[in-house]
Design a protein around this motif. Structure first.
Motif, PDB file in Angstrom:
ATOM      1  N   SER A  30     -44.075   8.448   0.314  1.00  0.00           N
ATOM      2  CA  SER A  30     -45.365   9.110   0.172  1.00  0.00           C
ATOM      3  C   SER A  30     -45.997   8.775  -1.173  1.00  0.00           C
ATOM      4  N   PRO A  31     -46.799   7.705  -1.247  1.00  0.00           N
ATOM      5  CA  PRO A  31     -47.507   7.422  -2.501  1.00  0.00           C
ATOM      6  C   PRO A  31     -48.357   8.589  -2.977  1.00  0.00           C
ATOM      7  N   ALA A  32     -48.979   9.295  -2.040  1.00  0.00           N
ATOM      8  CA  ALA A  32     -49.843  10.412  -2.434  1.00  0.00           C
ATOM      9  C   ALA A  32     -49.037  11.522  -3.090  1.00  0.00           C
ATOM     10  N   ALA A  33     -47.911  11.892  -2.475  1.00  0.00           N
ATOM     11  CA  ALA A  33     -47.086  12.967  -3.033  1.00  0.00           C
ATOM     12  C   ALA A  33     -46.488  12.564  -4.376  1.00  0.00           C
TER      13      ALA A  33
ATOM     14  N   PRO B 137     -54.087   4.392  -5.432  1.00  0.00           N
ATOM     15  CA  PRO B 137     -54.242   3.046  -4.858  1.00  0.00           C
ATOM     16  C   PRO B 137     -54.793   2.015  -5.824  1.00  0.00           C
ATOM     17  N   ASP B 138     -55.604   2.438  -6.815  1.00  0.00           N
ATOM     18  CA  ASP B 138     -56.213   1.474  -7.728  1.00  0.00           C
ATOM     19  C   ASP B 138     -55.313   1.127  -8.915  1.00  0.00           C
ATOM     20  N   ALA B 139     -54.118   1.753  -8.987  1.00  0.00           N
ATOM     21  CA  ALA B 139     -53.171   1.430 -10.055  1.00  0.00           C
ATOM     22  C   ALA B 139     -52.214   0.345  -9.572  1.00  0.00           C
ATOM     23  N   PRO B 140     -51.634  -0.465 -10.481  1.00  0.00           N
ATOM     24  CA  PRO B 140     -50.735  -1.544 -10.048  1.00  0.00           C
ATOM     25  C   PRO B 140     -49.588  -1.062  -9.170  1.00  0.00           C
ATOM     26  N   LEU B 141     -48.912   0.000  -9.590  1.00  0.00           N
ATOM     27  CA  LEU B 141     -47.789   0.499  -8.797  1.00  0.00           C
ATOM     28  C   LEU B 141     -48.271   1.128  -7.496  1.00  0.00           C
ATOM     29  N   GLY B 142     -49.462   1.721  -7.525  1.00  0.00           N
ATOM     30  CA  GLY B 142     -50.021   2.300  -6.314  1.00  0.00           C
ATOM     31  C   GLY B 142     -50.309   1.246  -5.263  1.00  0.00           C
TER      32      GLY B 142
END
Length: 316
Positions: free
Chosen positions: A51-54, A59-64
């Motif tokens: 869960s990237p959101a949690a 999304p606009d970050a490198p790890l995102g």
């Protein structure tokens, strides 16, 4: 002592090493795994939340961006793991987050897996040898390793040594994470629930239903101890009761401790070793190893030359 030989030698049988070895074998590479099986391996305490959101990965970050790409790879990757091994990895779509008003909202496209099941499925059928790697040296004929079980020689080495990666000249620091696993009769049937987060012990806490119970985690401490901290256990038990009152009367069936490999910029190191030819690196995933595993495996597969073609029996 005469060294044992391997074509592609993966150092580390944790979540990143195992899934990378699996992907390479699926692509036709002859893969061998060396695993020291040390206490504190990060996957043993990993939640398995995809869960990237949690996790606050924008999304606009490198790890995102990496997290979003890897999340898209997970459904097919989970199917491949289960088809090849005959084992369930308990991939389940649908993560619920609790809103300030107490209601639950489903995060579209996000999911969870069970890290111990992923590791078992990925290593199924692979040659896995015990051994802690002490040194790695490039030679004209390949890469030579010394281990506490004897020497090895390989065409290519992939270092997936997690929190122990600093041994090989990589800027990785171990950060201890601790979690609790509670008994819950209906855990296998319930959706993933990333219940509200609270600050404390350097962490944002959450509960997550898994096939083996209800996971509550996790603390963050900059040390390399692979043993439980009683104070952290008490704090997690109190936090569990606040996040989900049902857990106040549930017994703790396991205390989980893992050493997360963290880099200075929190970006994983996946690519050629900076100073050792013939060696690739896959480490520094921090708390996002499960989420980033398919992307990591694909990245390393792209960096390797195609596997050698086998000559058919009887061919001239």
């Amino acid at each position: 002592m005469t060294p044992r030989h391997a074509d592609v030698l993966v150092v580390g049988g944790g979540l990143i090493g195992a899934t990378t070895a699996f992907a390479l074998r699926q692509a036709g590479h002859a893969v061998t795994v060396l695993d020291a099986d040390l206490p504190g391996a990060a996957w043993r305490a990993a939640a398995g939340l995809l869960s990237p959101a949690a996790e606050g990965l924008m999304p606009d970050a490198p790890l995102g961006a990496l997290a979003a790409e890897s999340l898209r790879l997970w459904p097919a990757f989970a199917q491949q793991l289960e088809a090849a091994s005959g084992m369930h990895v308990h991939y389940r779509e649908g993560v619920l987050t609790r809103q300030p008003d107490g209601t639950w909202t489903r995060i579209p496209g996000e999911a969870q897996v069970h890290p111990p099941s992923v590791v078992r499925a990925a290593l199924h059928g692979l040659p896995v040898h015990p051994g802690r790697v002490l040194t790695v040296h490039s030679q004209p004929e390949g890469v030579r390793l010394t281990t506490d079980q004897g020497p090895w020689q390989a065409r290519t080495v992939i270092l997936a040594a997690g929190a122990w990666s600093a041994t090989f000249g990589l800027p990785v620091t171990p950060v201890q994470g601790q979690a609790l696993l509670f008994t819950s009769p209906d855990a296998a049937a319930a959706p993933a629930r990333a219940a509200g987060r609270r600050r404390g012990q350097g962490a944002r806490t959450y509960t997550l239903t898994r096939p083996d119970g209800v996971y509550v985690g996790a603390t963050v401490r900059r040390n390399n101890h692979g043993i439980p901290d009683p104070g952290a256990c008490r704090w997690l038990q109190a936090a569990a009761g606040r996040l989900d009152p049902r857990l106040r009367n549930q017994p703790v069936q396991a205390t989980l401790v893992g050493l997360r490999p963290v880099t200075p910029d929190s970006i994983p190191i996946v690519g050629p070793h900076p100073s050792t030819p013939g060696v690739l690196v896959a480490t520094g995933h921090g708390r996002h190893g499960a989420l980033l595993a398919p992307w990591t495996a694909q990245r390393l597969l792209d960096l390797l030359p195609p596997p050698p073609l086998l000559t058919p029996a009887g061919a001239a």
